[in-house]
Design a protein around this motif. Structure first.
Motif, short mmCIF file in Angstrom:
data_model
loop_
_atom_site.label_atom_id
_atom_site.label_comp_id
_atom_site.label_asym_id
_atom_site.label_seq_id
_atom_site.Cartn_x
_atom_site.Cartn_y
_atom_site.Cartn_z
N VAL A 1 43.93 47.96 33.37
CA VAL A 1 42.50 48.64 33.66
C VAL A 1 42.60 49.40 35.00
O VAL A 1 43.19 48.67 36.17
N PRO B 1 39.95 50.23 37.27
CA PRO B 1 38.46 50.46 37.22
C PRO B 1 38.20 51.73 38.29
O PRO B 1 38.81 52.50 38.90
N GLN C 1 36.00 51.22 40.85
CA GLN C 1 36.30 51.01 42.21
C GLN C 1 37.63 50.39 42.16
O GLN C 1 37.95 49.20 41.77
N SER C 2 38.49 51.04 42.74
CA SER C 2 39.95 50.47 42.97
C SER C 2 40.51 50.42 44.15
O SER C 2 41.35 50.98 44.78
N GLY C 3 39.73 49.47 44.97
CA GLY C 3 40.01 49.19 46.32
C GLY C 3 41.27 48.63 46.37
O GLY C 3 41.72 47.73 45.62
N LEU C 4 42.00 48.91 47.56
CA LEU C 4 43.35 48.39 47.97
C LEU C 4 43.21 47.45 49.09
O LEU C 4 42.09 47.43 49.77
N TYR C 5 44.10 46.57 49.51
CA TYR C 5 44.23 45.63 50.40
C TYR C 5 45.00 46.38 51.40
O TYR C 5 46.19 46.63 51.51
N LEU D 1 48.28 45.23 53.13
CA LEU D 1 49.40 45.02 51.94
C LEU D 1 50.31 46.49 51.62
O LEU D 1 49.54 47.45 51.88
N GLU E 1 53.81 45.26 47.24
CA GLU E 1 53.16 44.28 47.20
C GLU E 1 51.79 44.21 46.65
O GLU E 1 51.68 43.24 45.80
N TYR F 1 51.77 41.76 43.34
CA TYR F 1 50.66 40.69 43.44
C TYR F 1 50.07 40.71 42.05
O TYR F 1 49.85 39.76 41.47
N PHE F 2 49.66 42.14 41.54
CA PHE F 2 49.03 42.28 40.21
C PHE F 2 49.94 41.80 39.06
O PHE F 2 49.67 41.12 38.15
N GLU G 1 52.17 39.32 39.32
CA GLU G 1 52.19 38.02 39.25
C GLU G 1 50.77 37.54 38.94
O GLU G 1 50.82 36.30 37.97
N LEU G 2 49.92 37.92 39.09
CA LEU G 2 48.45 37.61 38.60
C LEU G 2 48.33 37.81 36.96
O LEU G 2 47.76 36.94 36.38
N GLN G 3 49.16 38.56 36.62
CA GLN G 3 49.31 38.93 34.88
C GLN G 3 50.42 37.84 34.43
O GLN G 3 50.60 38.09 33.34
N ARG H 1 49.59 49.43 39.73
CA ARG H 1 49.39 47.85 39.70
C ARG H 1 48.61 47.37 38.47
O ARG H 1 48.53 46.47 37.92
#
Lengths: 245, 386
Positions: A78, A80, A82-86, A89, A93, A97-98, A100-102, A145
């Motif tokens: 997805v 979305p 609102q696709s805010g980034l950090y 990073l 990264e 990160y995403f 690994e979350l998946q 991501r």
């Protein structure tokens, strides 16, 4: 494959989504077209399980997203609204990160990340922090991501909104590629040309309801209008075409 | 979950500003205490060894000799303009003996000695007092001798005897400052964790990155727990640094000069840490819960500063001895740590079971609050509300 049946969502007295039903098939690009405030984002939010519908059914590859949101999320990638980034990073990264979350790890993750960075023409900026990124670079990072785990169904909420020509082309290229690979792509937009250039099926939504669907030829035929823009105006009942963004 | 921990820590480690905040806040307390103690010890010493400049020493050689014989007293030649020297703070106190001293002294009339001092100068006050005391003692000694010479008991001349009972000694002041140590250590736990607690909740909302994060199939509780763990680690790190510095500093302090019998060694350090470290996860859990309601980083920070004030109240009250220790206090988070720490520093024997119970209570409450936060992540208003 995505199937939505009779979806309802209201915020107070506002019926944001009022009985929406449509489907999106594998290997096809489906466009959710509608003016601002038509209910596109709300529909997508319910689809990607962050919002609970008041009524209706959502099936993602046969999984009921209301009953098993976790399972449905595994089947989706997805981008979305609102696709805010950090900001601290780097682009790489973010993607990792995403991933690994998946549940993507190790060599798979590295090769997939490199593939996406090349595909989106981002290798030069891959290891820079996103704090200094342009809007286009941010959107590309967010897109990468979102599809790092190579999901069967890809949902994109206004992916080309506010992008320059080059970035728009890169995003379109990705959408075509996903289609060729047999993914289900569903994206929302209020830009006519975008939808007509990319989509196999167009679903026109206005005031929380589906007012028309089919290929762009179907829609023209349905309304008896010569071009899609006029067809859109006729369907949504708005005076001005190509709503302001 | 580990993935989230790693990301949050990496994110935090690149946030130069919050790391500097942590460093400063962990340096502040030891630095402040070090400064205060050194200052006090310095003053104490400077009073004990007093140098008295005397102008006109030749006018009263007997008196000056008497002064020299007093313990810790060094007599020097005073400057010609005594008043100017004191006014410009070059000297704290100067004794001036006028020329007619011997004449009046021999005639048993009150012989004048001038004590030049500046009462507006805080620092010189103990020294002036010391000199005045010396002068009064000389006065009393000579007076007694004269009475004895005339066959009268010196006791007759003493109508009232004043006995000073000093309650606020510098030792006690030092002990008061020591009482702040628990508070300092616990505040460091709070400030150390704040960056991650706010950035990973209100920060995510402000950036609009929550939506993308929560679309992932990772369960909410795992995401919340990852953030919580990362925050706890930074909190603990800060506590370790602060406590380590405090204890290292106590090894350097001239505590014996203040007459404090106070021992802070490795066993005390270990006990302090075993009290405060289990508190960190709870602090972070509460911070995260509160900060999740905030729409922006700034909003979260203002909520948390209220929280910090609220947390400091019991500590302050304990320090100022308004509340006396009661058994139930050990088992209330935060207050319990405060009480336990005072006991540790006061060298009271405490059963390890108490440490364990307190730690377990804290972790249990922390997990409960964490579950609450995870529940918040399901709310549409929290996810989408910007």
């Amino acid at each position: 494959m995505i199937r939505i049946e009779n979806l309802h969502k209201r915020f107070g007295d506002v019926r944001a989504v009022d009985g929406v039903s449509f489907g999106a098939a594998d290997g096809q690009v489906t466009g959710l077209l509608g003016p601002n405030g038509a209910g596109k984002t709300t529909t997508l939010r319910m689809l990607y399980t962050l919002m609970l519908p008041d009524e209706g059914q959502i099936l993602v590859d046969g999984i009921d997203a209301v009953v098993d949101p976790q399972g449905a999320r595994f089947a989706m990638g997805v981008l979305p609204d609102q696709s805010g980034l950090y900001p601290r990073l780097t682009a790489r990264e973010h993607i990792e990160y995403f991933g690994e979350l998946q549940g993507v790890t190790g060599a798979d993750l590295r090769s997939r990340t490199d593939q996406l960075l090349t595909m989106l023409d981002m290798t030069a900026i891959a290891d820079r922090r996103v704090a200094g990124f342009s809007h286009g670079e941010r959107t590309k990072t967010a897109l990468a991501r979102a599809i790092v785990h190579n999901p069967k169904n890809v949902l994109l909420d206004e992916p080309t909104n506010g992008l320059d020509v080059m970035s728009t082309r890169a995003v379109r290229e990705i959408i075509r590629r996903l289609k060729e690979e047999g993914h289900t792509v569903l994206f929302s937009s209020h830009v006519m040309q975008e939808v007509s250039a990319l989509c196999d099926t167009i679903v026109v939504i206005a005031r929380g309801r589906i007012v028309g669907s089919g290929s762009s030829d179907d829609l023209r035929l349905q309304t008896g209008q010569e071009n899609l823009e006029d067809a859109f105006v006729a369907l949504t009942g708005f005076e001005a075409a190509g709503m302001p963004s | 979950m580990i993935v989230v921990v790693r990301k949050e820590l990496r994110d935090w480690s690149r946030d130069g500003r919050s790391i500097i905040t942590v460093l400063i806040s962990s340096l502040l307390a030891p630095g402040l205490i070090f400064f205060l103690f050194n200052n006090m010890a310095e003053r104490q010493r400077s009073v004990e060894d007093v140098t008295i400049p005397v102008v006109g020493a030749a006018n009263a050689p007997a008196f000056v000799d008497w002064l020299r014989q007093q313990a810790g007293v060094i007599v020097t030649e005073g400057p010609t303009d005594a008043e100017e020297a004191v006014r410009t703070r070059r000297e704290d106190a100067i004794v001036v003996i006028p020329q007619d001293f011997v004449k009046n002294f021999s005639a048993s009339k009150p012989a004048q000695i001038r004590l030049v001092a500046d009462s507006s100068s805080q620092n010189s006050r103990p020294k002036v007092q010391r000199v005045r005391g010396l002068l009064q003692r000389y006065n009393a000694e000579i007076g007694s001798l004269r009475l004895i010479a005339r066959g009268i008991s010196p006791a007759v001349a003493t109508a009232v005897q004043i006995e000073d009972i000093e309650v606020s000694s510098s030792q006690q002041r030092a002990a008061q400052i020591l009482g702040f140590i628990p508070l300092f250590v616990m505040i460091s736990a709070f400030t150390g964790a704040m960056a991650i607690s706010t950035d990973s909740t209100a920060g995510e909302r402000e950036r609009g990155s929550f939506e993308a994060l929560l679309v992932n199939p990772a369960p909410r509780i795992a995401i919340a727990a990852g953030k919580w763990l990362a925050g706890s680690l930074t909190g603990m790190l800060t506590v370790l640094i602060t406590a380590g510095l405090l204890f290292a500093m106590f090894k350097q302090l001239p505590l014996q000069d203040l007459g404090i019998r106070f021992r802070l060694g490795t066993p005390e350090l270990i006990r302090t840490l075993s009290v405060v470290l289990p508190l960190c996860p709870l602090i972070v859990a509460i911070q995260m819960y509160v900060a999740t309601f905030a729409k922006s980083f700034k909003e979260a920070q203002s909520y948390l500063s209220f929280l910090m004030m609220a947390q400091m109240v019991p500590g302050m009250m304990a320090t100022m001895n308004i509340m006396s220790t009661k058994a139930w206090m050990y088992y209330v988070p935060w207050i319990g740590q405060q009480t336990l720490l005072s006991d540790v520093l006061g060298n009271k024997p405490i059963s390890p079971v108490v440490f364990l119970i307190v730690a377990v209570i804290n972790l249990t409450v922390a997990v409960a609050v964490l579950r609450g936060t995870s529940g918040l992540l399901h709310r549409e208003k929290i996810i989408f509300g910007r």
